[in-house]
Design a protein around this motif. Structure first.
Motif, PDB file in Angstrom:
ATOM      1  N   TYR A  76      38.867  32.413  21.305  1.00  0.00           N
ATOM      2  CA  TYR A  76      39.533  32.705  20.633  1.00  0.00           C
ATOM      3  C   TYR A  76      40.616  32.308  19.548  1.00  0.00           C
ATOM      4  O   TYR A  76      40.841  32.723  18.382  1.00  0.00           O
ATOM      5  CB  TYR A  76      40.837  33.518  21.074  1.00  0.00           C
ATOM      6  CG  TYR A  76      40.530  34.534  22.354  1.00  0.00           C
ATOM      7  CD1 TYR A  76      40.222  35.764  21.789  1.00  0.00           C
ATOM      8  CD2 TYR A  76      41.674  34.727  23.535  1.00  0.00           C
ATOM      9  CE1 TYR A  76      39.712  37.046  22.175  1.00  0.00           C
ATOM     10  CE2 TYR A  76      41.340  36.342  24.192  1.00  0.00           C
ATOM     11  CZ  TYR A  76      40.688  37.093  23.339  1.00  0.00           C
ATOM     12  OH  TYR A  76      40.481  38.588  24.443  1.00  0.00           O
ATOM     13  N   PHE A 101      49.433  38.385  17.577  1.00  0.00           N
ATOM     14  CA  PHE A 101      48.262  37.748  18.336  1.00  0.00           C
ATOM     15  C   PHE A 101      48.671  36.404  19.140  1.00  0.00           C
ATOM     16  O   PHE A 101      48.659  35.734  20.514  1.00  0.00           O
ATOM     17  CB  PHE A 101      47.014  37.970  17.141  1.00  0.00           C
ATOM     18  CG  PHE A 101      46.416  36.568  18.302  1.00  0.00           C
ATOM     19  CD1 PHE A 101      45.299  37.204  18.804  1.00  0.00           C
ATOM     20  CD2 PHE A 101      45.944  35.621  17.455  1.00  0.00           C
ATOM     21  CE1 PHE A 101      44.278  35.753  19.501  1.00  0.00           C
ATOM     22  CE2 PHE A 101      45.178  34.409  18.159  1.00  0.00           C
ATOM     23  CZ  PHE A 101      44.102  35.263  19.137  1.00  0.00           C
ATOM     24  N   THR A 104      50.253  37.341  22.083  1.00  0.00           N
ATOM     25  CA  THR A 104      49.603  36.996  23.254  1.00  0.00           C
ATOM     26  C   THR A 104      48.704  35.350  24.145  1.00  0.00           C
ATOM     27  O   THR A 104      48.015  36.008  25.378  1.00  0.00           O
ATOM     28  CB  THR A 104      48.465  38.721  22.990  1.00  0.00           C
ATOM     29  OG1 THR A 104      47.294  37.863  21.977  1.00  0.00           O
ATOM     30  CG2 THR A 104      49.192  39.725  23.212  1.00  0.00           C
ATOM     31  N   ILE A 105      48.216  35.068  23.130  1.00  0.00           N
ATOM     32  CA  ILE A 105      47.871  34.186  23.575  1.00  0.00           C
ATOM     33  C   ILE A 105      48.761  33.193  24.545  1.00  0.00           C
ATOM     34  O   ILE A 105      48.593  31.604  25.330  1.00  0.00           O
ATOM     35  CB  ILE A 105      47.153  33.651  22.491  1.00  0.00           C
ATOM     36  CG1 ILE A 105      46.431  33.481  22.211  1.00  0.00           C
ATOM     37  CG2 ILE A 105      46.728  32.025  22.333  1.00  0.00           C
ATOM     38  CD1 ILE A 105      45.406  33.425  22.590  1.00  0.00           C
ATOM     39  N   ASN A 131      45.734  41.357  29.787  1.00  0.00           N
ATOM     40  CA  ASN A 131      45.779  40.315  28.085  1.00  0.00           C
ATOM     41  C   ASN A 131      45.592  39.722  27.822  1.00  0.00           C
ATOM     42  O   ASN A 131      45.671  39.969  26.633  1.00  0.00           O
ATOM     43  CB  ASN A 131      46.871  38.894  29.666  1.00  0.00           C
ATOM     44  CG  ASN A 131      47.013  38.067  28.898  1.00  0.00           C
ATOM     45  OD1 ASN A 131      47.392  36.602  29.526  1.00  0.00           O
ATOM     46  ND2 ASN A 131      47.315  37.842  27.073  1.00  0.00           N
ATOM     47  N   CYS A 135      45.031  40.514  23.784  1.00  0.00           N
ATOM     48  CA  CYS A 135      44.417  39.279  22.466  1.00  0.00           C
ATOM     49  C   CYS A 135      43.565  39.596  21.887  1.00  0.00           C
ATOM     50  O   CYS A 135      43.857  39.365  20.918  1.00  0.00           O
ATOM     51  CB  CYS A 135      44.024  38.010  23.467  1.00  0.00           C
ATOM     52  SG  CYS A 135      44.931  36.886  24.440  1.00  0.00           S
TER      53      CYS A 135
END
Length: 200
Positions: A76, A101, A104-105, A131, A135
């Motif tokens: 990612y 974003f 979510t990381i 999850n 992401c």
């Protein structure tokens, strides 16, 4: 002071572009912290030397989920880096999309810890899959906002189709992992590795 405030308000109204360095800085910070936190749930086995091998076997699931999540977060980060490398600036909408974003990381160390402790539990697999889906979808949102704000190097039609298709496939894979969590847990455990598979 008033002049500075009016200038800032004018920037927001006109959708002015800002430099990318601060957005990239906080992004790299979140990635670095998340990568570090992944290992905290993996603790060395306790007991006598004669029990070391048995202890390592017991923590193997946590080591496995750590390695998997580390590779996924690294993937990612790479895609995020490639997106920002093509930007000519950022707008407020993109900053907020990027923050979503990053959220979510930041959650990944938690879902990784849950999966490490309950490797084949359907709920743990579903949480992890959700999850990853979050992401992927939010990172796609970052690219979508950047692309439609005309602040990135405009890809060709074929390149745009490839990007959309890649994000779509990865999202489907993550959602498939959630579904398999309740039908075939062993299969669901192997599906997340496909999220970051292949070239960017």
């Amino acid at each position: 002071m008033r002049g500075d405030g009016s200038s800032n308000e004018e920037r927001l109204r006109t959708g002015r572009r800002y430099r990318t360095d601060r957005t990239e800085g906080i992004s790299d910070g979140v990635f670095a912290v998340s990568l570090t936190l992944l290992i905290l749930d993996v603790r060395p086995p306790e007991g006598e030397v004669s029990q070391l091998v048995h202890g390592l076997v017991l923590i193997a699931p946590r080591l496995g989920t750590f390695a998997l999540s580390f590779a996924i977060v690294a993937y990612y980060w790479l895609v995020h880096h490639l997106i920002f490398a093509s930007l000519r600036g950022v707008k407020v909408a993109l900053i907020w999309a990027n923050m979503l974003f990053l959220f979510t990381i930041a959650v990944l160390p938690f879902s990784t810890a849950v999966l490490g402790r309950y490797s084949l539990a359907p709920v743990a697999l579903a949480i992890y899959g959700a999850n990853l889906a979050a992401c992927t979808s939010t990172l796609a949102g970052v690219w979508f906002v950047a692309d439609h704000s005309h602040i990135t190097e405009q890809p060709t039609v074929c390149q745009r189709r490839y990007i959309v298709r890649r994000f779509g496939v990865q999202l489907i894979v993550a959602l498939l992992g959630i579904a398999c969590a309740f039908l075939a847990p062993a299969l669901a455990l192997s599906i997340p590795s496909a999220v970051g598979n292949g070239r960017s």
